[in-house]
Design an enzyme around this catalytic site. Structure first.
Site, PDB file in Angstrom:
ATOM      1  N   ILE A 142      32.601  68.016   2.963  1.00 13.63           N
ATOM      2  CA  ILE A 142      31.899  69.163   2.407  1.00 13.63           C
ATOM      3  C   ILE A 142      31.248  68.701   1.112  1.00 13.63           C
ATOM      4  O   ILE A 142      31.628  67.676   0.536  1.00 13.63           O
ATOM      5  CB  ILE A 142      32.834  70.378   2.176  1.00 13.63           C
ATOM      6  N   ASP A 143      30.250  69.428   0.652  1.00 22.16           N
ATOM      7  CA  ASP A 143      29.497  69.029  -0.524  1.00 22.16           C
ATOM      8  C   ASP A 143      30.378  68.978  -1.773  1.00 22.16           C
ATOM      9  O   ASP A 143      31.408  69.655  -1.855  1.00 22.16           O
ATOM     10  CB  ASP A 143      28.340  69.993  -0.776  1.00 22.16           C
ATOM     11  N   ARG A 144      29.914  68.234  -2.765  1.00 20.42           N
ATOM     12  CA  ARG A 144      30.666  68.075  -4.015  1.00 20.42           C
ATOM     13  C   ARG A 144      31.011  69.421  -4.650  1.00 20.42           C
ATOM     14  O   ARG A 144      32.130  69.612  -5.130  1.00 20.42           O
ATOM     15  CB  ARG A 144      29.850  67.232  -5.003  1.00 20.42           C
TER      16      ARG A 144
END
Length: 307
Positions: A142-144
């Site tokens: 998942i994105d940062r």
């Protein structure tokens, strides 16, 4: 890193099907430039199912890609004693509640402080090796600035089983998000193709051709004056899928300065997106396992102050 040749092995999933192999490897190994990957291909350092291929080769699901790197290309990825919020763990898998700001796996500029660094310390040598030294145990990401559930695998059997479930869209993934504007429909489905943005290659976009099928189901949890709190269920798992789909509807995620407004009324660090529920069939027992990551504190506070 010791001055030794390194071999990386990848199994192609549905998300990468029909991509050029140089582009595919550039995604899988973000520390390597596309031009350098093309050089490795020309030198015969990359094989697909045991045979040398050209940069124009388009990968298929379940292709086995092996890339051999000359010495001293990637720095050591070291274990780090970083606290983890563990939602579930056994001898095969571990599910982490990832905090905002943590990168999932090492990449240029982020070789320390990643989820992989933390997992290497916590799990010692018990992580699957299918995705190489940069992504041990990592099946998805998942994105940062997205918080919530990430599953990692401790052995190759578990990795292959979870990857298969991802490919077959049988893993349950439910996200909470806050979007700009008031959604007219209480629930709906966004069904498009998603591919690289035609101008800004760092972004994804809804495209008419050349992209991959992307399906997001959403339902309204609460209406606010100028925003809406929603739950999104992923049927597919494309890069930035929810962010792109909601922006496509004209309701970008609050705080998303990539796909939404540049203004930041609530001083948010990135998009308001949380991977809440993750459900999967256990790769060893065959039992269904479901975890739920609680909303982060900033998200809870925001829901209380929104007009």
């Amino acid at each position: 890193m010791m001055d030794l040749q390194k071999e990386f092995r990848f199994i192609i999933t549905e998300e990468m099907e029909e991509e050029r192999i140089d582009k595919c490897l550039n995604t899988l190994m973000e520390s390597l430039s596309r031009s350098y990957i093309q050089k490795l291909l020309a030198e015969g350092k990359v094989t697909a199912n045991g045979r040398n291929v050209k940069p124009s080769y388009r990968v298929s699901v379940d292709d086995e890609i092996i890339l051999v790197l000359p010495p001293s290309i990637i720095p050591d990825i070291l274990p780090e004693k970083i606290p983890l919020s563990i939602l579930y763990e056994d001898q095969d898998v571990i599910v982490i509640n990832k905090p905002k700001g943590m990168v999932v796996h090492p990449a240029p500029g982020h070789y320390e402080g990643t989820l992989v660094n933390a997992l290497m310390y916590h799990c010692k040598n018990e992580l699957s090796g299918i995705n190489g030294v940069l992504r041990p145990g990592i099946v998805h990401r998942i994105d940062r600035d997205t918080t919530g559930s990430v599953i990692a695998c401790k052995n190759d059997h578990a990795h292959n089983e979870i990857a298969r479930q991802l490919k077959e869209h049988t893993i349950v993934r439910k996200y909470q998000a806050i979007v700009h504007g008031v959604l007219k429909e209480e629930e709906g489905t966004v069904h498009t193709l998603i591919g690289r943005h035609p101008v800004d290659r760092k972004k994804m976009a809804v495209v008419n051709q050349g992209g991959k099928e992307a399906i997001t189901h959403y339902r309204v949890l609460k209406h606010f004056q100028n925003t809406t709190y929603i739950e999104c269920t992923l049927e597919t798992g494309r890069t930035h899928q929810i962010r792109v789909h909601m922006a496509h509807l004209g309701h970008p995620l609050l705080g998303d300065q990539v796909y939404g407004a540049k203004s930041n009324l609530y001083r948010l660090d990135g998009q308001t997106l949380h991977a809440g529920i993750l459900g999967f069939v256990h790769p060893a027992t065959g039992n269904y396992v479901e975890t739920q990551a609680p909303l982060p504190e900033y998200f809870e506070k925001l829901l209380k102050i929104l007009p």
